[in-house]
Motif scaffolding. Structure first.
Motif, PDB file in Angstrom:
ATOM      1  N   LEU A  31       6.204  10.789 -10.174  1.00  0.00           N
ATOM      2  CA  LEU A  31       5.243  10.929  -9.092  1.00  0.00           C
ATOM      3  C   LEU A  31       4.183   9.839  -9.204  1.00  0.00           C
ATOM      4  CD1 LEU A  31       4.477  14.753  -9.446  1.00  0.00           C
ATOM      5  CD2 LEU A  31       6.242  13.680  -8.052  1.00  0.00           C
ATOM      6  N   HIS A  32       3.469   9.608  -8.102  1.00  0.00           N
ATOM      7  CA  HIS A  32       2.252   8.798  -8.152  1.00  0.00           C
ATOM      8  C   HIS A  32       1.119   9.714  -7.718  1.00  0.00           C
ATOM      9  CE1 HIS A  32      -0.949   6.111  -6.798  1.00  0.00           C
ATOM     10  NE2 HIS A  32      -0.553   5.408  -7.841  1.00  0.00           N
ATOM     11  N   VAL A  33       0.163   9.925  -8.626  1.00  0.00           N
ATOM     12  CA  VAL A  33      -0.963  10.822  -8.364  1.00  0.00           C
ATOM     13  C   VAL A  33      -2.246  10.017  -8.478  1.00  0.00           C
ATOM     14  CG1 VAL A  33      -2.168  12.917  -9.074  1.00  0.00           C
ATOM     15  CG2 VAL A  33       0.328  12.782  -9.299  1.00  0.00           C
ATOM     16  N   GLY A  34      -2.935   9.865  -7.363  1.00  0.00           N
ATOM     17  CA  GLY A  34      -4.229   9.196  -7.354  1.00  0.00           C
ATOM     18  C   GLY A  34      -5.321  10.253  -7.339  1.00  0.00           C
ATOM     19  N   ILE A  35      -6.282  10.139  -8.245  1.00  0.00           N
ATOM     20  CA  ILE A  35      -7.373  11.111  -8.330  1.00  0.00           C
ATOM     21  C   ILE A  35      -8.660  10.390  -7.988  1.00  0.00           C
ATOM     22  CG2 ILE A  35      -8.601  12.739  -9.813  1.00  0.00           C
ATOM     23  CD1 ILE A  35      -5.989  12.880 -11.505  1.00  0.00           C
ATOM     24  N   GLU A  36      -9.341  10.876  -6.958  1.00  0.00           N
ATOM     25  CA  GLU A  36     -10.539  10.222  -6.438  1.00  0.00           C
ATOM     26  C   GLU A  36     -11.791  10.899  -6.975  1.00  0.00           C
ATOM     27  OE1 GLU A  36     -10.163   7.412  -4.822  1.00  0.00           O
ATOM     28  OE2 GLU A  36      -8.002   7.702  -4.911  1.00  0.00           O
ATOM     29  N   GLY A  37     -12.242  10.479  -8.147  1.00  0.00           N
ATOM     30  CA  GLY A  37     -13.448  11.033  -8.745  1.00  0.00           C
ATOM     31  C   GLY A  37     -13.265  11.292 -10.222  1.00  0.00           C
ATOM     32  N   HIS A  38     -14.303  11.854 -10.833  1.00  0.00           N
ATOM     33  CA  HIS A  38     -14.319  12.088 -12.277  1.00  0.00           C
ATOM     34  C   HIS A  38     -13.524  13.339 -12.649  1.00  0.00           C
ATOM     35  CE1 HIS A  38     -17.306   9.009 -12.179  1.00  0.00           C
ATOM     36  NE2 HIS A  38     -18.219   9.771 -11.622  1.00  0.00           N
ATOM     37  N   LYS A  72       6.578  12.017  -3.110  1.00  0.00           N
ATOM     38  CA  LYS A  72       6.086  11.870  -4.479  1.00  0.00           C
ATOM     39  C   LYS A  72       4.747  11.157  -4.570  1.00  0.00           C
ATOM     40  CE  LYS A  72      10.610  12.222  -6.458  1.00  0.00           C
ATOM     41  NZ  LYS A  72      11.442  11.912  -7.581  1.00  0.00           N
ATOM     42  N   GLU A  73       4.026  11.069  -3.461  1.00  0.00           N
ATOM     43  CA  GLU A  73       2.727  10.400  -3.434  1.00  0.00           C
ATOM     44  C   GLU A  73       1.643  11.437  -3.136  1.00  0.00           C
ATOM     45  OE1 GLU A  73       2.245   7.102  -3.976  1.00  0.00           O
ATOM     46  OE2 GLU A  73       4.383   6.756  -4.253  1.00  0.00           O
ATOM     47  N   PHE A  74       0.666  11.552  -4.043  1.00  0.00           N
ATOM     48  CA  PHE A  74      -0.382  12.553  -3.900  1.00  0.00           C
ATOM     49  C   PHE A  74      -1.748  11.930  -4.113  1.00  0.00           C
ATOM     50  CE2 PHE A  74       3.422  14.767  -5.049  1.00  0.00           C
ATOM     51  CZ  PHE A  74       3.402  15.898  -4.261  1.00  0.00           C
ATOM     52  N   MET A  87       0.839  -1.187   0.000  1.00  0.00           N
ATOM     53  CA  MET A  87       0.000   0.000   0.000  1.00  0.00           C
ATOM     54  C   MET A  87       0.878   1.242   0.000  1.00  0.00           C
ATOM     55  SD  MET A  87      -3.042   0.835   2.608  1.00  0.00           S
ATOM     56  CE  MET A  87      -3.624   2.466   2.813  1.00  0.00           C
ATOM     57  N   ARG A  88       0.537   2.190  -0.829  1.00  0.00           N
ATOM     58  CA  ARG A  88       1.318   3.416  -0.939  1.00  0.00           C
ATOM     59  C   ARG A  88       0.980   4.365   0.212  1.00  0.00           C
ATOM     60  NH1 ARG A  88       3.487   4.048  -6.075  1.00  0.00           N
ATOM     61  NH2 ARG A  88       2.606   2.692  -7.640  1.00  0.00           N
ATOM     62  N   GLU A  89       1.994   5.031   0.710  1.00  0.00           N
ATOM     63  CA  GLU A  89       1.769   6.053   1.724  1.00  0.00           C
ATOM     64  C   GLU A  89       1.593   7.390   1.016  1.00  0.00           C
ATOM     65  OE1 GLU A  89       4.137   8.272   5.315  1.00  0.00           O
ATOM     66  OE2 GLU A  89       4.667   6.223   4.835  1.00  0.00           O
ATOM     67  N   VAL A  90       0.454   8.017   1.247  1.00  0.00           N
ATOM     68  CA  VAL A  90       0.162   9.290   0.597  1.00  0.00           C
ATOM     69  C   VAL A  90       0.826  10.413   1.395  1.00  0.00           C
ATOM     70  CG1 VAL A  90      -1.653  10.907  -0.054  1.00  0.00           C
ATOM     71  CG2 VAL A  90      -1.989   8.461  -0.377  1.00  0.00           C
ATOM     72  N   VAL A  91       1.653  11.180   0.730  1.00  0.00           N
ATOM     73  CA  VAL A  91       2.329  12.293   1.371  1.00  0.00           C
ATOM     74  C   VAL A  91       1.397  13.485   1.492  1.00  0.00           C
ATOM     75  CG1 VAL A  91       4.200  13.966   1.113  1.00  0.00           C
ATOM     76  CG2 VAL A  91       4.610  11.561   0.633  1.00  0.00           C
ATOM     77  N   ALA A  92       0.624  13.731   0.453  1.00  0.00           N
ATOM     78  CA  ALA A  92      -0.227  14.920   0.452  1.00  0.00           C
ATOM     79  C   ALA A  92      -1.594  14.617  -0.119  1.00  0.00           C
ATOM     80  CB  ALA A  92       0.438  16.029  -0.360  1.00  0.00           C
ATOM     81  N   LYS A  93      -2.618  15.081   0.578  1.00  0.00           N
ATOM     82  CA  LYS A  93      -3.986  15.044   0.057  1.00  0.00           C
ATOM     83  C   LYS A  93      -4.347  16.465  -0.319  1.00  0.00           C
ATOM     84  CE  LYS A  93      -5.635  11.026   2.508  1.00  0.00           C
ATOM     85  NZ  LYS A  93      -6.690  10.434   3.316  1.00  0.00           N
ATOM     86  N   ILE A  94      -4.774  16.641  -1.560  1.00  0.00           N
ATOM     87  CA  ILE A  94      -5.110  17.971  -2.049  1.00  0.00           C
ATOM     88  C   ILE A  94      -6.570  17.952  -2.463  1.00  0.00           C
ATOM     89  CG2 ILE A  94      -4.588  19.752  -3.744  1.00  0.00           C
ATOM     90  CD1 ILE A  94      -1.737  18.389  -3.875  1.00  0.00           C
ATOM     91  N   ASP A  95      -7.368  18.817  -1.856  1.00  0.00           N
ATOM     92  CA  ASP A  95      -8.803  18.865  -2.087  1.00  0.00           C
ATOM     93  C   ASP A  95      -9.106  19.981  -3.082  1.00  0.00           C
ATOM     94  OD1 ASP A  95     -11.580  19.078  -1.971  1.00  0.00           O
ATOM     95  OD2 ASP A  95     -11.637  18.667   0.184  1.00  0.00           O
TER      96      ASP A  95
END
Length: 116
Positions: A53-60, A32-34, A1-9
């Motif tokens: 980087l690894h960028v996960g986007i939660e939504g459309h 580098k985890e967002f 499981m990746r550790e997310v460094v930053a959550k950006i809303d």
């Protein structure tokens, strides 16, 4: 499981500020985890990334998400509008949903996966 460094809303931050932050990540840092929250169909999210980087986007997402990607892994947990991963050069863009037309158009490398 990746550790997310930053959550950006994106309900609190503009796409311009988000992209500036992603572009400002130095190649020598481990941060580098967002995780991007509440994209709500915004356009050009995570465009022009040049670092691994690894960028996960939660939504459309809207048009041209992850366009001109180099080195980054961008995962969209939702649907993507026109031109997702347009002009990808390297890295990966994965859409865990559906994508509109022109996905990966004019790409010259990398990997684009549409799971919907």
């Amino acid at each position: 499981m990746r550790e997310v460094v930053a959550k950006i809303d994106l309900s609190e931050t503009s796409v311009r500020d988000l992209n500036a932050r992603l572009h400002g990540v130095a190649s020598y840092t481990n941060d580098k985890e967002f995780s991007i929250l509440n994209p709500n169909g915004a356009h050009a999210i995570a465009a022009g990334l040049t670092e691994a980087l690894h960028v996960g986007i939660e939504g459309h997402v809207g048009y041209y998400c992850a366009g001109m990607n180099q080195e980054a892994i961008v995962e969209i947990n939702g649907n993507a509008g026109t031109g997702v991963a347009e002009n990808i050069e390297s890295g990966e863009v994965r859409v865990h949903g559906n994508a509109s037309q022109s996905a990966g158009a004019s790409g010259q490398g990398g990997l684009v996966v549409i799971g919907g």
